[in-house]
Motif scaffolding. Structure first.
Motif, PDB file in Angstrom:
ATOM      1  N   MET A   1     -21.179  44.175  36.205  1.00  0.00           N
ATOM      2  CA  MET A   1     -20.653  42.877  35.805  1.00  0.00           C
ATOM      3  C   MET A   1     -19.153  42.862  36.089  1.00  0.00           C
ATOM      4  O   MET A   1     -18.465  43.846  35.885  1.00  0.00           O
ATOM      5  N   SER A   2     -18.654  41.716  36.545  1.00  0.00           N
ATOM      6  CA  SER A   2     -17.232  41.616  36.864  1.00  0.00           C
ATOM      7  C   SER A   2     -16.395  41.671  35.589  1.00  0.00           C
ATOM      8  O   SER A   2     -16.873  41.436  34.480  1.00  0.00           O
ATOM      9  N   ALA A   3     -15.129  41.992  35.781  1.00  0.00           N
ATOM     10  CA  ALA A   3     -14.209  42.094  34.643  1.00  0.00           C
ATOM     11  C   ALA A   3     -14.092  40.766  33.902  1.00  0.00           C
ATOM     12  O   ALA A   3     -14.026  40.744  32.663  1.00  0.00           O
ATOM     13  N   MET A   4     -14.114  39.663  34.647  1.00  0.00           N
ATOM     14  CA  MET A   4     -13.989  38.349  34.000  1.00  0.00           C
ATOM     15  C   MET A   4     -15.220  38.031  33.161  1.00  0.00           C
ATOM     16  O   MET A   4     -15.116  37.466  32.067  1.00  0.00           O
ATOM     17  N   ARG A   5     -16.392  38.392  33.660  1.00  0.00           N
ATOM     18  CA  ARG A   5     -17.621  38.156  32.894  1.00  0.00           C
ATOM     19  C   ARG A   5     -17.629  39.004  31.626  1.00  0.00           C
ATOM     20  O   ARG A   5     -18.033  38.545  30.563  1.00  0.00           O
ATOM     21  N   GLU A   6     -17.185  40.249  31.767  1.00  0.00           N
ATOM     22  CA  GLU A   6     -17.106  41.118  30.595  1.00  0.00           C
ATOM     23  C   GLU A   6     -16.153  40.532  29.561  1.00  0.00           C
ATOM     24  O   GLU A   6     -16.441  40.539  28.361  1.00  0.00           O
ATOM     25  N   GLU A   7     -15.015  40.032  30.045  1.00  0.00           N
ATOM     26  CA  GLU A   7     -14.043  39.427  29.128  1.00  0.00           C
ATOM     27  C   GLU A   7     -14.646  38.221  28.419  1.00  0.00           C
ATOM     28  O   GLU A   7     -14.462  38.043  27.212  1.00  0.00           O
ATOM     29  N   LEU A   8     -15.382  37.400  29.151  1.00  0.00           N
ATOM     30  CA  LEU A   8     -16.025  36.238  28.551  1.00  0.00           C
ATOM     31  C   LEU A   8     -16.983  36.669  27.444  1.00  0.00           C
ATOM     32  O   LEU A   8     -16.969  36.118  26.347  1.00  0.00           O
ATOM     33  N   HIS A   9     -17.789  37.679  27.734  1.00  0.00           N
ATOM     34  CA  HIS A   9     -18.727  38.175  26.724  1.00  0.00           C
ATOM     35  C   HIS A   9     -17.991  38.684  25.488  1.00  0.00           C
ATOM     36  O   HIS A   9     -18.394  38.390  24.350  1.00  0.00           O
ATOM     37  N   LEU A  10     -16.915  39.427  25.705  1.00  0.00           N
ATOM     38  CA  LEU A  10     -16.151  39.947  24.574  1.00  0.00           C
ATOM     39  C   LEU A  10     -15.545  38.819  23.744  1.00  0.00           C
ATOM     40  O   LEU A  10     -15.568  38.860  22.508  1.00  0.00           O
ATOM     41  N   LEU A  11     -15.016  37.823  24.417  1.00  0.00           N
ATOM     42  CA  LEU A  11     -14.407  36.700  23.702  1.00  0.00           C
ATOM     43  C   LEU A  11     -15.451  35.909  22.917  1.00  0.00           C
ATOM     44  O   LEU A  11     -15.217  35.532  21.755  1.00  0.00           O
ATOM     45  N   VAL A  12     -16.597  35.664  23.521  1.00  0.00           N
ATOM     46  CA  VAL A  12     -17.654  34.930  22.828  1.00  0.00           C
ATOM     47  C   VAL A  12     -18.147  35.726  21.627  1.00  0.00           C
ATOM     48  O   VAL A  12     -18.391  35.169  20.551  1.00  0.00           O
ATOM     49  N   ASP A  13     -18.255  37.034  21.792  1.00  0.00           N
ATOM     50  CA  ASP A  13     -18.679  37.891  20.672  1.00  0.00           C
ATOM     51  C   ASP A  13     -17.700  37.828  19.509  1.00  0.00           C
ATOM     52  O   ASP A  13     -18.095  38.012  18.357  1.00  0.00           O
ATOM     53  N   GLN A  14     -16.436  37.549  19.776  1.00  0.00           N
ATOM     54  CA  GLN A  14     -15.428  37.496  18.721  1.00  0.00           C
ATOM     55  C   GLN A  14     -15.359  36.134  18.030  1.00  0.00           C
ATOM     56  O   GLN A  14     -14.748  36.005  16.976  1.00  0.00           O
ATOM     57  N   LEU A  15     -15.972  35.139  18.629  1.00  0.00           N
ATOM     58  CA  LEU A  15     -15.929  33.794  18.034  1.00  0.00           C
ATOM     59  C   LEU A  15     -16.778  33.720  16.774  1.00  0.00           C
ATOM     60  O   LEU A  15     -17.834  34.355  16.692  1.00  0.00           O
ATOM     61  N   PRO A  16     -16.338  32.896  15.822  1.00  0.00           N
ATOM     62  CA  PRO A  16     -17.224  32.611  14.686  1.00  0.00           C
ATOM     63  C   PRO A  16     -18.469  31.887  15.196  1.00  0.00           C
ATOM     64  O   PRO A  16     -18.401  31.157  16.202  1.00  0.00           O
ATOM     65  N   GLU A  17     -19.584  32.078  14.568  1.00  0.00           N
ATOM     66  CA  GLU A  17     -20.867  31.549  15.046  1.00  0.00           C
ATOM     67  C   GLU A  17     -20.827  30.032  15.292  1.00  0.00           C
ATOM     68  O   GLU A  17     -21.411  29.549  16.261  1.00  0.00           O
ATOM     69  N   ASP A  18     -20.107  29.290  14.482  1.00  0.00           N
ATOM     70  CA  ASP A  18     -20.080  27.835  14.639  1.00  0.00           C
ATOM     71  C   ASP A  18     -19.244  27.380  15.837  1.00  0.00           C
ATOM     72  O   ASP A  18     -19.304  26.230  16.242  1.00  0.00           O
ATOM     73  N   ARG A  19     -18.472  28.287  16.430  1.00  0.00           N
ATOM     74  CA  ARG A  19     -17.653  27.931  17.589  1.00  0.00           C
ATOM     75  C   ARG A  19     -18.344  28.273  18.910  1.00  0.00           C
ATOM     76  O   ARG A  19     -17.894  27.874  19.979  1.00  0.00           O
ATOM     77  N   VAL A  20     -19.457  28.989  18.850  1.00  0.00           N
ATOM     78  CA  VAL A  20     -20.163  29.390  20.060  1.00  0.00           C
ATOM     79  C   VAL A  20     -20.827  28.197  20.766  1.00  0.00           C
ATOM     80  O   VAL A  20     -20.705  28.070  21.989  1.00  0.00           O
ATOM     81  N   PRO A  21     -21.518  27.307  20.050  1.00  0.00           N
ATOM     82  CA  PRO A  21     -22.180  26.189  20.746  1.00  0.00           C
ATOM     83  C   PRO A  21     -21.255  25.340  21.623  1.00  0.00           C
ATOM     84  O   PRO A  21     -21.624  25.014  22.763  1.00  0.00           O
TER      85      PRO A  21
END
Length: 70
Positions: A1-21
């Motif tokens: 996986m590219s570095a940008m995709r990994e970063e996206l996954h990490l950032l989404v994982d850090q979001l509160p659940e209500d901010r993911v949608p």
């Protein structure tokens, strides 16, 4: 996986659940418009291919535009 995709996954994982949608909706919207753009480009290339060698097309379009105005 590219570095940008990994970063996206990490950032989404850090979001509160209500901010993911809203983030997912933004990504989906971007994918959808990108696909539409790709499909439009493919269609345009097909049309250009079919029009190769056809003479008088611009003149005919101009004539029809003038007819519709007047």
């Amino acid at each position: 996986m590219s570095a940008m995709r990994e970063e996206l996954h990490l950032l989404v994982d850090q979001l509160p659940e209500d901010r993911v949608p809203p983030v997912l909706a933004l990504v989906r919207e971007n994918m959808s418009s990108s696909r539409r753009r790709e499909k439009a480009l493919v269609a345009l290339e097909r049309i250009r291919g079919r029009m190769r060698g056809v003479t008088g097309v611009d003149e005919e379009l101009d004539r029809r535009r003038e007819e519709s105005r007047g």
